[in-house]
Motif scaffolding. Structure first.
Motif, PDB file in Angstrom:
ATOM      1  N   ASP A   8      98.669  10.695  78.982  1.00 51.62           N
ATOM      2  CA  ASP A   8      98.309   9.359  78.519  1.00 51.62           C
ATOM      3  C   ASP A   8      99.218   8.326  79.202  1.00 51.62           C
ATOM      4  O   ASP A   8     100.409   8.234  78.888  1.00 51.62           O
ATOM      5  CB  ASP A   8      98.479   9.306  76.987  1.00 51.62           C
ATOM      6  N   LEU A   9      98.642   7.571  80.135  1.00 50.79           N
ATOM      7  CA  LEU A   9      99.442   6.623  80.922  1.00 50.79           C
ATOM      8  C   LEU A   9     100.143   5.593  80.045  1.00 50.79           C
ATOM      9  O   LEU A   9     101.315   5.269  80.278  1.00 50.79           O
ATOM     10  CB  LEU A   9      98.546   5.872  81.920  1.00 50.79           C
ATOM     11  N   LYS A  48      94.535  12.979  88.922  1.00 49.33           N
ATOM     12  CA  LYS A  48      94.198  13.091  87.498  1.00 49.33           C
ATOM     13  C   LYS A  48      93.433  11.860  87.013  1.00 49.33           C
ATOM     14  O   LYS A  48      92.505  11.970  86.224  1.00 49.33           O
ATOM     15  CB  LYS A  48      95.504  13.272  86.702  1.00 49.33           C
ATOM     16  N   TYR A  49      93.841  10.665  87.487  1.00 50.91           N
ATOM     17  CA  TYR A  49      93.283   9.426  86.919  1.00 50.91           C
ATOM     18  C   TYR A  49      92.301   8.723  87.858  1.00 50.91           C
ATOM     19  O   TYR A  49      91.943   7.573  87.617  1.00 50.91           O
ATOM     20  CB  TYR A  49      94.422   8.466  86.531  1.00 50.91           C
ATOM     21  N   THR A  55      95.566   0.631  86.655  1.00 48.31           N
ATOM     22  CA  THR A  55      95.911   2.062  86.643  1.00 48.31           C
ATOM     23  C   THR A  55      96.864   2.409  87.782  1.00 48.31           C
ATOM     24  O   THR A  55      97.843   3.134  87.580  1.00 48.31           O
ATOM     25  CB  THR A  55      94.619   2.908  86.751  1.00 48.31           C
ATOM     26  N   ILE A  60     100.650   3.938  87.543  1.00 45.27           N
ATOM     27  CA  ILE A  60     100.991   5.211  88.201  1.00 45.27           C
ATOM     28  C   ILE A  60     102.281   5.063  89.016  1.00 45.27           C
ATOM     29  O   ILE A  60     103.172   5.916  88.946  1.00 45.27           O
ATOM     30  CB  ILE A  60      99.808   5.699  89.084  1.00 45.27           C
TER      31      ILE A  60
END
Ligand code: DGI
Ligand code: FE
Ligand code: FE
Length: 191
Positions: free
Chosen positions: A154-155, A33-34, A123, A127
């Protein structure tokens, strides 16, 4: 990957191994996803590796963790010395590097900071921190399924929700705070 799984199977309890696989595939899905570069899957592979290794030192006895730190000039605070479980990230990263040749700093930092977090996480670090909390075999925690949804939306909102829960839990159970947990929390609540 095979060598890593063999090591984990040997050195972790059955439940911890199951949790580890859960974190690895949750982190893999989140990385899909990211992924910041969708022309290749390097980032996805990194997330899988960091997820697999994040708790590799979790079931190591306390004396051994301290010995590994002392031997390898890994510094630790008095809080970490008294609550040695807080050291499993640092020691885990050392094993990832020395035993499995992992040199990527982002992977190593994701392992080091997965328990307390730290301000301005990458990021990948976010995660692993989040996947650790939401993987499918985690015991029910307040708001867990809400946070599972947030994790794919939304992390930073997921980070904040987890930190609020963690701080509440530590306060309620009178557990000592690692200063870094507090710093991470503050950094998310001053934005
Ligand atoms: O190793 P895991 O159990 O998969 O997960 P983890 O490495 O995130 O550890 C989770 C535990 O760590 C959870 O019970 C909350 C606790 N924790 C997080 N920050 C702190 C803390 N415990 C203390 N005493 N102090 C902290 O600052
Ligand atoms: Fe852990
Ligand atoms: Fe974990």
């Amino acid at each position: 990957m095979k060598k890593i799984k063999k090591y984990l199977k040997k050195n972790l309890t059955k439940e911890r191994y199951q949790h580890t696989l859960g974190v690895a595939y949750t982190a893999t899905a989140m990385a899909m996803k990211y992924n910041p570069d969708t022309t290749n899957s390097d980032f996805i592979k990194k997330a899988e590796l960091a997820g697999l290794l994040h708790d590799c030192a979790k079931n190591m006895d306390n004396g051994k963790k301290i010995r590994i730190c002392d031997k390898n000039n890994i510094s630790y605070t008095s809080i970490e010395a008294e609550n040695t479980f807080l050291l499993h990230g640092k020691v885990g990263a050392h094993i990832a590097k020395s035993k499995f040749g992992i040199e990527d700093d982002d992977i190593l930092n994701a392992i080091i900071w997965h328990t307390t977090g730290r301000p301005e996480m990458s990021t990948l670090e976010k995660i692993i921190f989040i996947a650790d909390y939401i993987e499918p075999s985690r015991k029910p925690i307040p708001d867990l399924d809400y946070i599972r949804k947030l994790a794919f939306e939304d992390l930073d909102m997921a980070m904040r929700a987890i930190l609020v829960n963690t701080i509440n839990y530590l306060q309620k159970s009178n557990k000592p705070f690692d200063p870094m947990t507090q710093k991470t929390y503050d950094s998310y609540n001053n934005v």
